[in-house]
Design a protein around this motif. Structure first.
Motif, mmCIF file in Angstrom:
data_model
loop_
_atom_site.group_PDB
_atom_site.id
_atom_site.type_symbol
_atom_site.label_atom_id
_atom_site.label_comp_id
_atom_site.label_asym_id
_atom_site.label_seq_id
_atom_site.Cartn_x
_atom_site.Cartn_y
_atom_site.Cartn_z
ATOM 1 N N SER A 181 1.538 12.444 -3.609
ATOM 2 C CA SER A 181 2.344 11.857 -2.537
ATOM 3 C C SER A 181 1.396 11.394 -1.445
ATOM 4 O O SER A 181 0.414 12.031 -1.137
ATOM 5 N N ARG A 182 1.750 10.241 -0.853
ATOM 6 C CA ARG A 182 0.908 9.712 0.227
ATOM 7 C C ARG A 182 1.800 9.033 1.258
ATOM 8 O O ARG A 182 2.851 8.505 0.954
ATOM 9 N N GLY A 221 6.183 8.366 -0.798
ATOM 10 C CA GLY A 221 6.508 8.114 -2.193
ATOM 11 C C GLY A 221 5.720 8.991 -3.135
ATOM 12 O O GLY A 221 4.786 9.684 -2.735
ATOM 13 N N ARG A 222 6.114 8.950 -4.393
ATOM 14 C CA ARG A 222 5.447 9.708 -5.423
ATOM 15 C C ARG A 222 5.144 8.770 -6.580
ATOM 16 O O ARG A 222 5.927 7.887 -6.901
ATOM 17 N N GLY A 223 3.984 8.984 -7.207
ATOM 18 C CA GLY A 223 3.616 8.154 -8.346
ATOM 19 C C GLY A 223 2.752 8.935 -9.310
ATOM 20 O O GLY A 223 2.469 10.113 -9.104
ATOM 21 N N TYR A 224 2.346 8.282 -10.378
ATOM 22 C CA TYR A 224 1.489 8.920 -11.374
ATOM 23 C C TYR A 224 0.628 7.856 -12.031
ATOM 24 O O TYR A 224 0.912 6.659 -11.956
ATOM 25 N N ARG A 281 0.825 -1.196 0.000
ATOM 26 C CA ARG A 281 0.000 0.000 0.000
ATOM 27 C C ARG A 281 0.864 1.253 0.000
ATOM 28 O O ARG A 281 1.890 1.306 0.656
ATOM 29 N N GLY A 282 0.421 2.257 -0.741
ATOM 30 C CA GLY A 282 1.093 3.540 -0.752
ATOM 31 C C GLY A 282 1.733 3.864 -2.082
ATOM 32 O O GLY A 282 2.114 2.981 -2.853
ATOM 33 N N GLY A 341 -2.155 4.187 -5.396
ATOM 34 C CA GLY A 341 -2.791 3.573 -4.233
ATOM 35 C C GLY A 341 -1.992 2.411 -3.680
ATOM 36 O O GLY A 341 -1.892 2.226 -2.475
ATOM 37 N N GLY A 342 -1.407 1.626 -4.568
ATOM 38 C CA GLY A 342 -0.637 0.472 -4.134
ATOM 39 C C GLY A 342 -0.601 -0.619 -5.187
ATOM 40 O O GLY A 342 -1.100 -0.455 -6.308
#
Length: 476
Positions: A473-474, A460-463, A140-141, A153-154
């Motif tokens: 970021s979450r 972390g960072r994602g797209y 998750r994350g 989200g994960g």
């Protein structure tokens, strides 16, 4: 897990004649233990090969069996931070939501390979069989996966079960209402234990449910069939090759009772009824045309993946993976037809380098090439319809340092640099909509209090592309 076999050999003690009177005749037998371990398992046990995701929960085979989980959603829906959302009671479409994020922000991996596109993670997730699954890892994350930065989200990683011995296992059940489940896994292990092959077949059916007897189902008819063939072979002491191919066929039919999709489509006339229920009350009998409440989704998935693991020495190894998947959908939503084919090609070259007792580097490059083409006869007749066909490519570089501060404390520092390009090919959308380079860092810190309690802090960072393109970021 690669099969571990304990070979016991009784050794007869050779006693010189001069010592015959001093050695008891019933001298105990000396047992020599030989453990046969596959290449990948040996590297995992030594810590020279790490997972691609930072796991937060693991649903193992024993828990899957205790839950009597037939598919992926059944197996993980009770896990912390996981919510399985039923998007449609009649068509049964479900989304897997992690950390409160929408379903399109979750990515499904198979043995660490991102074979599932966003479409595949939305349709036919109930067809992802649990037969032949060793465990399901949930991360998750944002940035929880080194190989799937789009998973804001994960990530959900479905791990195949390694064959332990030659044999056949069958699990079957049946209900009075024509619902049934059949799961079968056959395995073969060669005499030298270097070759392990498995065949997995799962076939299940769940009937329509109309609890209020109004002629319209509250739960759809679902028929799923899955076939998986997997081969793992140790070429030598330092090389292992895995080949896997899978095929899934899923059909969902919800809406009017007592009809087949063939009869519904044959009776389609495009003219809507004035009333669908007696007195316009959904609690009373349905009187509309069958197609007006029909929700039908037919899905087929084909997958082929291959990976080669080579160990150069005790400190350095390389894993090379190539994969292909094709997701086809044919559907009918109360008069609106939609067909789509989503094809994915994937390449990954990953390296693991042990610097010392505390630091291990994982670095590599991956390529992703996805093409989706859709069509709708009803949509083409509408002035407002724009097809969602697209081409999507990403090229990524990544590196991660896994720092073992102490036996109880581990810190993973990682960064990805991706170039993402997305082109929606409809005439109404000229040009390339997305052409950006994204830097996605992450840090994952976990402390092991004991065997049952672990604390984790992650950033972390994602797209998500191509449908959405947002940097987020979450914490988790």
């Amino acid at each position: 897990m690669f099969r571990k076999t304990l070979l016991a050999t009784a050794l007869a003690a050779a006693v010189p004649a001069s010592l015959a009177n001093e050695t008891p005749s019933d001298q105990p037998t000396v047992m020599e233990e030989t453990v046969v371990v596959g290449v990948r398992q040996r590297l995992y046990e030594r810590g020279a090969l790490l997972d691609a995701i930072q796991k937060t929960e693991v649903v193992d085979e024993s828990l899957i069996k205790s839950l009597q989980a037939v598919n992926l959603t059944d197996a993980i829906e009770k896990s912390p931070g996981v919510r399985v959302s039923n998007e449609c009671s009649m068509c049964g479409v479900k989304r897997i939501m992690l950390n409160g994020m929408r379903g399109e922000h979750s990515t499904i991996l198979t043995d660490g390979v991102p074979l599932h596109t966003m479409m595949a993670g939305y349709y036919a997730v109930d067809a992802l069989a649990t037969t032949g699954v060793s465990r399901i890892e949930v991360a998750r994350g944002a940035g929880a996966s080194l190989l799937a930065p789009e998973a804001i989200g994960g990530t959900i990683n479905v791990i195949s079960k390694e064959v332990e011995e030659t044999g056949l296992n069958i699990n079957a059940s049946m209900e009075d209402n024509d619902s049934y489940f059949l799961g079968m896994m056959g395995g073969y292990v060669s005499d030298d234990e270097r070759t392990r092959t498995s065949l997995v077949i799962q076939d299940d059916k769940h009937h329509q449910m109309d609890n209020d007897d109004n002629g319209v189902s509250e739960a759809p008819l679902q028929e799923n069939a899955s076939y998986v063939v997997r081969l793992s072979h140790d070429l030598g002491e330092r090389d292992n090759v895995v080949l896997r191919t899978a095929y899934t066929d899923s059909s969902i039919f919800g809406g009017p009772q007592g009809y087949s999709i063939g009869s519904v489509l044959q009776g389609y006339d495009g003219v809507e009824s004035d009333h669908l229920f007696v007195n316009d009350d959904v609690r009373q009998q349905y009187i509309g045309k069958p197609w007006e409440t029909t929700e039908w989704i037919s899905t087929t998935r084909s997958e082929i993946s291959s990976s080669w693991l080579h160990e150069f020495n005790e400190s350095y190894n390389t894993l090379f993976t190539v994969a292909w998947s094709e997701h086809k959908q044919d559907s009918f939503y109360e008069g609106f037809d939609y067909t789509a084919t989503d094809t994915l090609n994937y390449f990954d070259l990953r390296n693991n380098l042990i610097l010392n007792d505390q630091h291990m580097l994982t670095f590599g490059v991956d390529l992703r090439d996805e093409s989706m083409r859709s069509d709708s006869v009803a949509g083409e007749e509408s002035d407002n319809y724009i097809e969602d066909s697209f081409d999507y490519q990403t090229t990524g570089l990544y590196i991660q340092d896994t720092w073992t501060v102490s036996p109880d404390l581990e810190v993973a520092l990682a960064i990805r640099v991706d170039n993402a390009k997305a082109d929606f090919v409809a005439e109404q959308k000229p040009g390339t909509e997305i052409d950006e380079t994204v830097v996605a860092p992450r840090i994952d810190l976990r402390y092991l209090h004991d065997d049952q309690w672990t604390s984790r802090v992650a950033l972390g960072r994602g797209y998500r592309a191509p449908i959405l393109f947002r940097n987020r970021s979450r914490h988790s």
